[in-house]
Write an enzyme that holds these catalytic residues in place. Structure first.
Site, short mmCIF file in Angstrom:
data_model
loop_
_atom_site.label_atom_id
_atom_site.label_comp_id
_atom_site.label_asym_id
_atom_site.label_seq_id
_atom_site.Cartn_x
_atom_site.Cartn_y
_atom_site.Cartn_z
N ARG A 246 -5.27 -4.90 -2.14
CA ARG A 246 -5.28 -3.87 -3.20
C ARG A 246 -4.36 -4.36 -4.30
O ARG A 246 -3.15 -4.32 -4.17
CB ARG A 246 -4.76 -2.56 -2.58
N HIS A 250 -1.77 2.36 -4.97
CA HIS A 250 -2.59 3.15 -4.03
C HIS A 250 -3.41 4.19 -4.79
O HIS A 250 -4.62 4.30 -4.60
CB HIS A 250 -1.67 3.82 -3.01
N TYR A 259 7.82 -1.03 -3.23
CA TYR A 259 7.74 -1.50 -1.84
C TYR A 259 7.08 -2.87 -1.68
O TYR A 259 6.94 -3.36 -0.58
CB TYR A 259 6.99 -0.48 -0.96
C1 LIG Z 1 -4.99 12.54 8.20
C2 LIG Z 1 -4.24 12.09 6.97
N1 LIG Z 1 -2.96 11.69 7.09
C3 LIG Z 1 -2.28 11.28 5.99
C4 LIG Z 1 -2.88 11.31 4.75
C5 LIG Z 1 -2.11 10.83 3.53
N2 LIG Z 1 -2.63 9.55 3.08
C6 LIG Z 1 -3.44 9.43 2.03
S1 LIG Z 1 -3.91 7.86 1.74
C7 LIG Z 1 -3.02 7.28 3.04
C8 LIG Z 1 -3.01 5.80 3.37
C9 LIG Z 1 -4.36 5.29 3.79
O1 LIG Z 1 -4.33 3.89 3.91
P1 LIG Z 1 -5.58 3.05 4.37
O2 LIG Z 1 -6.28 3.75 5.48
O3 LIG Z 1 -5.13 1.66 4.60
O4 LIG Z 1 -6.57 3.12 3.12
P2 LIG Z 1 -6.36 2.66 1.62
O5 LIG Z 1 -5.85 3.88 0.86
O6 LIG Z 1 -5.39 1.53 1.59
O7 LIG Z 1 -7.71 2.29 1.11
C10 LIG Z 1 -2.35 8.32 3.68
C11 LIG Z 1 -1.45 8.15 4.83
C12 LIG Z 1 -4.22 11.76 4.67
N3 LIG Z 1 -4.89 11.79 3.51
N4 LIG Z 1 -4.89 12.13 5.80
#
Ligand SMILES: Cc1ncc(C[n+]2csc(CCOP(=O)(O)OP(=O)(O)O)c2C)c(N)n1
Length: 344
Positions: A246, A250, A259
């Site tokens: 990425r 985010h 970070y």
């Molecule tokens: C069940 C849940 N826990 C926490 C969150 C908060 N949250 C939003 S995005 C994220 C990180 C997701 O990372 P990843 O799965 O690697 O996907 P990326 O965003 O990097 O594409 C989190 C923890 C959420 N949306 N849903």
């Protein structure tokens, strides 16, 4: 440790494996990559201008999404997360449809059945279970279609995702689990999610995992096509780990400099998925410069279209919140809806 990473097109634009793509296919990939990047950068700019509340950029992940999205057949069904803007493009959605949710004017924006593309899942990993349920349904109905679900490296730590793996394995569901390993779950690096490569975890559930260079559109298309063909012909699930990065934040609310080591991002910029295909085409396709100029003009038009539609999205009627869940609203929700209506 473990599985090799499939690659067809190296970062320097050299072909390192055989492929079956025609010159037209390669141009098509280039067009898709350029337009996908434009959708993303335009939406990002709209957010910075205050026209969107939020945007989840996919900068750097275009090849993972275009390579897999273009491998899908019309009857396949996709369960995405919130970052698969280029897969939506491959499914034929007008990208302007993606903006309502991020502007706060819509709760989704399209009919999933029309595009074979579900509404975004904000709950991490939830869509993996939806995909398996849908896939088991396909099998019960005797259909030979496949389901793909997209998720990030962080989602592999969710209970839902692990449950989905277990169900897909034991029901032999026609599901392709497509993990875009972009190395971060907001600020949490990959090393905190898993002790082994993500694709390797599939073996513990009893199905195949494959790793692919996620910045190589050709290799991603190849491995996804194979996994889809396997799913459609009764071969069961596959976990694809597309190793990518990425390059941006985010979301537009995030500041990765808090970070992330900037040198890390610089190293990945050299592996930019658009650059490597451009390098190949500049070297091998005599009419490329002219074709590219047309693509760039098309990108400008698409950008203008997105800005125009975004600024003119109508404000919703607040009472619409109560639609699309119940066929018959329970009395307490009817009362809430009337209260909401009285506010306007
Ligand atoms: C069940 C849940 N826990 C926490 C969150 C908060 N949250 C939003 S995005 C994220 C990180 C997701 O990372 P990843 O799965 O690697 O996907 P990326 O965003 O990097 O594409 C989190 C923890 C959420 N949306 N849903």
């Amino acid at each position: 440790m473990g599985l090799p990473i499939s690659q067809t097109l190296a970062p320097d634009g050299e072909l390192v494996a055989a492929h079956d793509f025609t010159p037209e296919d390669l141009r098509g990939f280039h067009r898709d990559l350029v337009l996908a990047r434009r959708i993303d950068s335009e939406a990002f700019a709209l957010q910075r201008h205050g026209e969107l509340g939020l945007w989840a950029p996919m900068l750097g992940q275009e090849a993972a999404q275009i390579g897999s999205g273009r491998a899908l057949a019309p009857n396949d069904f996709v369960f995405p997360s919130y970052r698969e803007h280029a897969v939506a493009w491959c499914r034929g959605l007008d990208p302007a449809l993606l903006l309502g949710l991020f502007r706060g004017t819509s709760l989704g924006g399209w009919d999933p059945a029309q595009y074979g593309y579900a509404l975004p899942a904000i709950i991490i990993g939830a869509q993996t279970l939806h995909a398996v349920g849908y896939g088991i349904g396909l099998t019960l109905e005797g259909k030979e279609d496949a389901v793909v679900t997209y998720f990030g490296d962080g989602a592999t730590s969710q209970g839902d995702t692990n449950e989905a793996f277990a169900w897909a394995a034991s029901y032999h569901a026609p599901v392709v689990f497509f993990c875009q390993n972009n190395h971060y779950a907001i600020s949490i690096p990959l090393e905190r999610q898993t002790r082994v490569p993500i694709a390797q975890r599939a073996a513990g559930f009893g199905f195949e995992g494959v790793r692919v260079d996620g910045n190589d559109v050709l290799a991603v298309h190849q491995v996804t096509s194979e996994a889809l063909a396997k799913a459609r012909s009764g071969g069961g699930p596959t976990l694809i780990e597309a190793v990518t990065y990425r390059m941006g934040a985010h979301t537009t609310s995030d500041d990765p400099s808090r970070y992330r080591d900037p040198h890390e991002a610089d190293a990945w910029a050299e592996r930019d998925p658009l650059l490597r295909l451009r390098t190949l085409l500049e070297r091998t396709d005599p009419g490329f410069a002219e074709f590219d100029a047309r693509v760039q003009a098309e990108a400008d038009e698409l950008g203008a279209h997105l800005r125009d539609v975004c600024r003119n999205l109508p404000d919703p009627d607040l009472a619409e919140l109560f639609e699309h869940v119940y066929a018959d609203l329970p009395p307490e929700l009817v009362a809430q809806r009337e209260e909401v209506r009285s506010w306007s």
